[in-house]
Design a protein around this motif. Structure first.
Motif, short mmCIF file in Angstrom:
data_model
loop_
_atom_site.label_atom_id
_atom_site.label_comp_id
_atom_site.label_asym_id
_atom_site.label_seq_id
_atom_site.Cartn_x
_atom_site.Cartn_y
_atom_site.Cartn_z
N LEU A 25 -0.08 4.33 -6.65
CA LEU A 25 0.40 4.42 -5.06
C LEU A 25 1.03 5.66 -4.79
N VAL A 26 1.01 6.03 -3.52
CA VAL A 26 1.77 6.87 -2.86
C VAL A 26 2.86 6.24 -2.38
N THR A 27 4.19 6.61 -2.63
CA THR A 27 5.30 5.89 -2.08
C THR A 27 5.92 6.69 -1.16
N PHE A 28 6.61 6.17 -0.23
CA PHE A 28 7.12 7.11 0.85
C PHE A 28 8.41 6.30 1.63
N ARG A 29 9.21 6.97 2.29
CA ARG A 29 10.32 6.22 3.10
C ARG A 29 10.01 6.15 4.79
N LEU A 30 10.26 5.10 4.99
CA LEU A 30 10.67 4.88 6.71
C LEU A 30 11.63 4.17 7.00
N GLY A 31 12.83 5.08 7.43
CA GLY A 31 13.98 4.41 7.85
C GLY A 31 14.60 4.08 6.55
N SER A 32 15.14 2.84 6.10
CA SER A 32 15.78 2.58 4.83
C SER A 32 14.94 1.93 4.00
N GLY A 33 13.57 1.79 4.34
CA GLY A 33 12.80 1.27 3.49
C GLY A 33 11.75 1.95 2.72
N GLU A 34 11.27 1.44 1.47
CA GLU A 34 10.11 2.33 0.71
C GLU A 34 8.88 1.57 0.85
N TYR A 35 8.04 2.14 1.16
CA TYR A 35 6.57 1.99 1.51
C TYR A 35 5.62 2.57 0.35
N ALA A 36 4.45 1.84 0.37
CA ALA A 36 3.60 2.54 -0.67
C ALA A 36 2.01 2.28 -0.12
N ILE A 37 1.11 3.16 -0.30
CA ILE A 37 -0.38 2.92 -0.04
C ILE A 37 -1.19 3.38 -1.46
N ASP A 38 -2.28 2.94 -1.39
CA ASP A 38 -3.18 3.15 -2.51
C ASP A 38 -3.48 4.74 -2.55
N ILE A 39 -3.39 5.18 -3.65
CA ILE A 39 -3.47 6.58 -3.55
C ILE A 39 -5.11 6.83 -3.36
N MET A 40 -5.99 6.24 -3.59
CA MET A 40 -7.24 6.40 -3.29
C MET A 40 -7.63 6.66 -1.77
N GLN A 41 -6.56 6.09 -0.81
CA GLN A 41 -6.86 6.38 0.29
C GLN A 41 -6.11 7.21 1.08
N ALA A 42 -5.31 8.11 0.35
CA ALA A 42 -4.50 9.21 1.03
C ALA A 42 -5.31 10.36 0.37
N LYS A 43 -5.55 11.34 1.45
CA LYS A 43 -6.44 12.44 1.25
C LYS A 43 -5.18 13.76 1.06
N GLU A 44 -4.24 13.74 1.83
CA GLU A 44 -3.25 14.76 1.61
C GLU A 44 -2.14 14.53 2.52
N ILE A 45 -1.02 15.28 2.27
CA ILE A 45 0.41 15.36 2.86
C ILE A 45 0.63 16.68 3.39
N ILE A 46 0.86 16.56 4.72
CA ILE A 46 0.92 17.67 5.81
C ILE A 46 2.32 17.63 6.27
N LYS A 47 2.91 18.85 6.56
CA LYS A 47 4.08 19.01 7.48
C LYS A 47 3.88 18.44 8.72
N MET A 48 5.30 17.97 9.35
CA MET A 48 4.86 17.68 10.76
C MET A 48 4.40 18.67 11.62
N GLU A 49 3.67 18.60 12.52
CA GLU A 49 3.18 19.67 13.60
C GLU A 49 3.06 19.12 14.85
N LYS A 50 2.78 19.95 15.93
CA LYS A 50 2.86 19.61 17.18
C LYS A 50 1.60 18.44 17.52
N ILE A 51 2.07 17.49 18.07
CA ILE A 51 1.08 16.37 18.37
C ILE A 51 0.67 16.38 19.87
N THR A 52 -0.56 16.14 20.09
CA THR A 52 -1.03 16.32 21.46
C THR A 52 -1.10 14.80 22.03
N LEU A 53 -0.58 14.61 22.91
CA LEU A 53 -0.38 13.23 23.47
C LEU A 53 -1.71 12.72 24.23
#
Length: 171
Positions: A25-53
């Motif tokens: 699992l890839v684990t990450f924080r959201l607020g005060s919680g710790e969450y995880a997703i299956d590593i087979m679904q994660a392709k990559e992790i990138i820095k935050m960038e400008k998002i077009t609405l």
């Protein structure tokens, strides 16, 4: 000779069983919680960038980014889970995931680590679960001194409108 082959097959099956009895699992924080997703679904992790609405998108869809020529929709999990929103910082990032052959990004507060957890340490979500909703959760994993909420990405990326239309189709 046949006996040797049977022994090697048995050993191979045992080692495969060990691997199949755990999940990476890839684990990450959201607020005060710790969450995880299956590593087979994660392709990559990138820095935050400008998002077009995107106009008229569901409130949890932040918009899209251009990632090496590919347009990737970005989901804000805090909005999806109705968690308290906080300002992003230098640790805020995006995990690019692949769901049913579609690349999507999910905004996270910070990446934690990759862990291997025994499937026996992942229990179904409690039936009285409140907050983010039981339907988005595969289970709750016990890891050392903390609990991880293991997310079900397929269910996470359906909109409430889709859920409603599916229910009315079934009636």
């Amino acid at each position: 000779m046949a006996e040797q082959l049977e022994q090697q097959t048995a050993e191979s099956t045992e080692s495969r069983a060990d691997v199949e009895d755990s999940t990476n699992l890839v684990t990450f924080r959201l607020g005060s919680g710790e969450y995880a997703i299956d590593i087979m679904q994660a392709k990559e992790i990138i820095k935050m960038e400008k998002i077009t609405l995107i106009p008229n998108a569901p409130d949890f869809v932040e918009g899209v980014i251009n990632l090496r020529g590919n347009i990737i929709p970005i989901i804000d999990l805090k909005k999806r889970f109705h968690l308290e929103e906080t300002e992003g910082d230098k640790n805020t990032g995006i995990i690019i995931v692949k769901i049913e052959d579609v690349d999507m990004g999910i905004i996270i507060d910070s990446i934690s680590k990759v862990v291997s957890i025994s499937n026996s340490d992942i229990q179904p979500p409690p039936p009285m679960l409140s907050g983010i909703g039981q339907k988005y959760i595969k289970g709750v994993g016990k890891l050392e001194d903390k609990l991880l909420v293991v997310l079900d990405l397929e269910k996470l990326f359906t909109t409430d409108e889709d859920d409603d239309s599916n229910e009315s189709d079934n009636n």
